[in-house]
Design an enzyme around this catalytic site. Sequence first.
Site, mmCIF file in Angstrom:
data_model
loop_
_atom_site.group_PDB
_atom_site.id
_atom_site.type_symbol
_atom_site.label_atom_id
_atom_site.label_comp_id
_atom_site.label_asym_id
_atom_site.label_seq_id
_atom_site.Cartn_x
_atom_site.Cartn_y
_atom_site.Cartn_z
ATOM 1 N N GLU A 1 0.828 -1.207 0.000
ATOM 2 C CA GLU A 1 0.000 0.000 0.000
ATOM 3 C C GLU A 1 0.866 1.263 0.000
ATOM 4 O OE1 GLU A 1 -2.876 -0.456 -0.767
ATOM 5 O OE2 GLU A 1 -3.304 -2.495 -0.123
ATOM 6 N N HIS B 1 2.000 2.088 -3.455
ATOM 7 C CA HIS B 1 0.994 2.796 -4.261
ATOM 8 C C HIS B 1 1.131 4.314 -4.092
ATOM 9 C CE1 HIS B 1 -1.218 -0.473 -5.967
ATOM 10 N NE2 HIS B 1 -1.858 -0.863 -4.889
ATOM 11 N N CYS C 1 1.377 -4.846 -10.407
ATOM 12 C CA CYS C 1 2.338 -5.466 -11.319
ATOM 13 C C CYS C 1 1.689 -6.653 -12.021
ATOM 14 C CB CYS C 1 3.541 -5.939 -10.515
ATOM 15 S SG CYS C 1 4.803 -6.704 -11.534
ATOM 16 N N CYS D 1 5.367 -10.689 -7.688
ATOM 17 C CA CYS D 1 5.895 -9.438 -7.139
ATOM 18 C C CYS D 1 4.981 -9.000 -6.001
ATOM 19 C CB CYS D 1 5.867 -8.406 -8.278
ATOM 20 S SG CYS D 1 6.281 -6.721 -7.834
ATOM 21 N N CYS E 1 9.653 -7.011 -8.074
ATOM 22 C CA CYS E 1 10.268 -7.517 -9.305
ATOM 23 C C CYS E 1 11.142 -6.411 -9.912
ATOM 24 C CB CYS E 1 9.172 -7.953 -10.281
ATOM 25 S SG CYS E 1 8.427 -6.559 -11.147
HETATM 26 ZN ZN ZN Z 1 -2.892 -2.633 -4.459
HETATM 27 ZN ZN ZN Z 2 6.492 -5.957 -10.029
#
Ligand code: ZN
Ligand code: ZN
Length: 329
Positions: free
Chosen positions: A234, A237, A244, A249, A268
């Site tokens: 979070e 974000h 992703c 990931c 990743c």
């Molecule tokens: Zn999310």
């Molecule tokens: Zn990723």
Amino acid sequence: MKLYLFPVTIFAIFLISSPMNFKPPTAAERLKAIGSTDGLQETLRKALEPAGDFEPVPSPQPGDWLAVHPEAGQSFNEFLKSKSNRPDKIRSKIYLQPIGEFPKYQTPLVDTLKEYAHAYFAMPVEVLPPLTLSGKGITTRINNFTRNRQILTTDVLTILKDNLPGDAFCLLAITMEDLYPEPSWNFVFGQASLRERVGVYSFARYDPAFYGNKREKDYEKLILRRSCKVLVHETSHMFGLQHCIFFRCVMNGSNHLKESDSRPMYLCPVCLRKLQYSIGFDVVGRYKSLFYFYRKVGFDDDALWLAHRLEHILGPDAARTALEQKSEQ
Ligand SMILES: [Zn+2]
Ligand SMILES: [Zn+2]
């Protein structure tokens, strides 16, 4: 100013570009999403090579996130074009705001989450004094189905926005209380306003006891691992990282607990590159800090993955030496 709110469970609906079934990207498409690494510093360039340490995102099973929300994904170049918020000299800290109780032995300790966020983002992390539910301005209700108390996310976001410290890159409230975003909703895991740089997330439903299930022997580690994972997902974000779709990931979307448990703790190469660009950390120093955190809390598989990854970046001898010298970033 009006708050722009995105309940996290519906956030990805805005990212859908196609109603077609989701098809995992090819190896060439995954490399293209990472982008050209020519001219990057050698350790960063090596850290962005997928080598053998990253698996492609699998085809979604019915009910999985990508089966329900076939997202288009966000390459590194698309991330650059999005001009997301970046930390700077003034807005340089991540703040955590505990709400309600975090009873010992039942929940992740706030200090441990702080330590993890510090290692993960290589930025200063501060914890604000806890907000009590008896304080002003937070509406609560008893959920009709679970009979558990819930708190109204929009009230929390209003308080956070009013209390946003001047040096905050973002302010994230964390709680063991269950949440709801409006009276017609049963519950929500969390809600954020990316523009306002505030969010609130609940760990309540990561405890098996919430659903009336038995807590197994290692439940404390399980709750901590789930909470660490949701915290960094979070918070990422907030830096403008979207879900992703390229590799397995920590930024993969998840539609249910089993899917979320199967997500790895690591970013990743596509997502690592975005976060590194935004924050500017040293990838090796960050991996070392995370390695010591994982070892300390008993996340042995995650520590092993990092040791292996450092071998790829530095070579086996230098990786061993690096992990022998405990260092603070
Ligand atoms: Zn999310
Ligand atoms: Zn990723």
